[in-house]
Scaffold this active site. Structure first.
Site, mmCIF file in Angstrom:
data_model
loop_
_atom_site.group_PDB
_atom_site.id
_atom_site.type_symbol
_atom_site.label_atom_id
_atom_site.label_comp_id
_atom_site.label_asym_id
_atom_site.label_seq_id
_atom_site.Cartn_x
_atom_site.Cartn_y
_atom_site.Cartn_z
ATOM 1 C CD GLU A 159 -13.981 4.763 9.313
ATOM 2 O OE1 GLU A 159 -14.687 5.733 9.006
ATOM 3 O OE2 GLU A 159 -12.758 4.849 9.529
ATOM 4 C CD GLU A 264 -7.447 2.274 8.011
ATOM 5 O OE1 GLU A 264 -7.439 3.400 8.565
ATOM 6 O OE2 GLU A 264 -8.350 1.904 7.246
HETATM 7 C C1 XIL Z 1 -7.156 8.899 5.714
HETATM 8 C C2 XIL Z 1 -5.961 9.239 4.821
HETATM 9 O O1 XIL Z 1 -4.798 8.768 5.450
HETATM 10 C C3 XIL Z 1 -5.874 10.724 4.588
HETATM 11 O O2 XIL Z 1 -4.861 11.023 3.635
HETATM 12 C C4 XIL Z 1 -7.229 11.258 4.100
HETATM 13 O O3 XIL Z 1 -7.170 12.654 3.959
HETATM 14 C C5 XIL Z 1 -8.309 10.877 5.057
HETATM 15 O O4 XIL Z 1 -8.344 9.469 5.211
HETATM 16 N N1 XIL Z 1 -9.695 5.362 8.382
HETATM 17 C C6 XIL Z 1 -9.584 4.919 7.084
HETATM 18 C C7 XIL Z 1 -8.643 5.580 6.159
HETATM 19 O O5 XIL Z 1 -10.186 3.882 6.748
HETATM 20 O O6 XIL Z 1 -9.079 5.556 4.827
HETATM 21 C C8 XIL Z 1 -8.355 7.004 6.586
HETATM 22 O O7 XIL Z 1 -7.313 7.504 5.745
HETATM 23 C C9 XIL Z 1 -7.961 7.054 8.041
HETATM 24 C C10 XIL Z 1 -9.080 6.541 8.911
#
Ligand code: XIL
Length: 370
Positions: A159, A264
């Site tokens: 990001e 994701e």
């Molecule tokens: C999220 C997790 O799923 C949660 O458990 C945590 O509290 C916050 O982060 N983008 C990403 C991930 O790259 O690492 C994030 O994961 C969601 C957004």
């Protein structure tokens, strides 16, 4: 690649919505999609520890890749200078290796869940460029050295670019400028020359952001830096983005010569007040933002399944460019979307429901392929 006739898909969906348990083949998604791409899911420590046995069996049956949901983020694994909390990540990696899965490390350099000491001095001020470079190198080297030969690839930087295509004002950018990204990739490559290296972000279909990534990856490749993949997080909503926007982004990223990865994937079934997946961008809870606490109405479930099936078809049509499709969790009960962007909601974003049953489009995918 076969795509399902609409009438058959709707029939299968309505059968499943009425909870007449249709017999499902013991084959999993990874078998159906074996010729297309790796199929992965994010797992958290509660599953690895054995506290969620049903999630564990879903993971072993359906997925041939796993990614660490939290245990490899710097705040978790490197909470103080030189102090590493290896145990959860060791168990995660061992689980994936034991089951022959492609293990993905997530994530090395990220502004969120960043270890609080990482970019500041004892007074809390930004450290010097030299100090930050040394800390990045030490962290990245420790991670890749420990898991050399055990982790297939790493989300090296997560990001770094905003939706308008400019750099995020993270401590890394503030202190080192754009160069923090090439630096992170070269430290990673030095530590494990065999590891695949990825850059990863959300809202990758936004044109300015998409084009910024295309320029960045081409520039890195022109300098001879290793970068294997561009990760599209794909935290999508029922409305955004369109399939056409997504397809255009896949083609744009593939034009750099890097692999495309869906890293994701999840789709909220709820109103989505912001498409940002930056975890600081939360929205205040309100009853109309949490409409389905008692279950998802059939009409919404059908629309959700239809749209997810369409995305899966899109990914399969682009399987020459896409090397992995990873969903952000096993089942709805553990999805981060129950608390992001609005805390305390009941959402339905993943491939398996709260009873660990496959959603209709997943069942259809499996039963029509075997
Ligand atoms: C999220 C997790 O799923 C949660 O458990 C945590 O509290 C916050 O982060 N983008 C990403 C991930 O790259 O690492 C994030 O994961 C969601 C957004």
């Amino acid at each position: 690649m076969r795509s399902l006739p609409l009438a058959l898909l709707l029939l299968l969906m309505s059968a499943s919505c009425a909870s007449t348990s249709a017999p499902v083949s013991q084959k999993g998604l990874k078998d159906v999609l074996a010729d297309d791409f790796l199929v992965g899911c994010a797992v958290n420590s509660s599953m690895i520890d054995g506290r969620r046995p049903k999630a564990d069996s879903i993971t072993r049956r359906h997925f041939n890749s796993i990614v660490a949901e939290n245990c490899m983020k710097s705040a978790e694994i490197n909470p103080a200078p030189g102090v590493y909390n290896w145990a959860p990540a060791d168990s995660f990696v061992a689980y994936g290796n034991r089951h022959g899965m492609a293990v993905i490390g997530h994530t090395l350099i990220w502004h969120s869940q960043l270890a609080p000491w990482f970019a500041v001095d004892a007074e809390g001020h930004d450290v010097s460029p030299d100090t930050l470079r040394a800390r990045m190198k030490a962290h990245i080297t420790a991670m890749l050295t420990r898991y050399k030969g055990k982790v297939k690839g790493w989300d090296v930087v997560n990001e770094p670019i905003l939706d308008d295509g400019t750099y995020r004002d993270s401590p890394f950018y503030r202190i080192l400028g754009e160069e923090f990204i090439p630096l992170a990739f070269s430290y990673a490559h030095e530590a494990d020359p065999d590891a695949e290296l990825y850059i990863n972000d959300y809202s990758m279909t936004k044109p300015a952001k998409r084009d910024a990534y295309v320029r960045l990856v081409k520039a890195m490749k022109a300098r001879g830096l290793r970068i294997d993949g561009i990760g599209m997080q794909a935290h999508i909503s029922m409305e955004e983005p369109t399939l056409a926007e997504f397809e255009q982004a896949i083609d744009s990223f593939a034009s750099t010569g890097a692999n495309v990865m869906i890293t994701e994937w999840d789709m909220s079934a709820l109103p989505v007040p912001t498409m940002s997946a930056n975890i600081a961008d939360s929205v205040a809870p309100a009853p109309d933002l949490n409409p389905y606490t008692e279950g998802l109405p059939d009409s919404v479930a059908m629309a959700w399944n239809r749209r997810m099936a369409d995305f899966m078809d899109l990914f399969r049509r682009h399987s020459d460019q896409i090397t992995r499709v990873t969903v952000w969790g096993t089942d709805d009960s553990m999805s981060w979307r129950n608390f992001f962007p609005v805390r305390g909601r009941t959402d339905y974003p993943l491939l398996f429901d709260r009873d660990f049953n496959a959603k209709p489009f997943v069942d259809s995918l499996i039963s029509t392929n075997f």
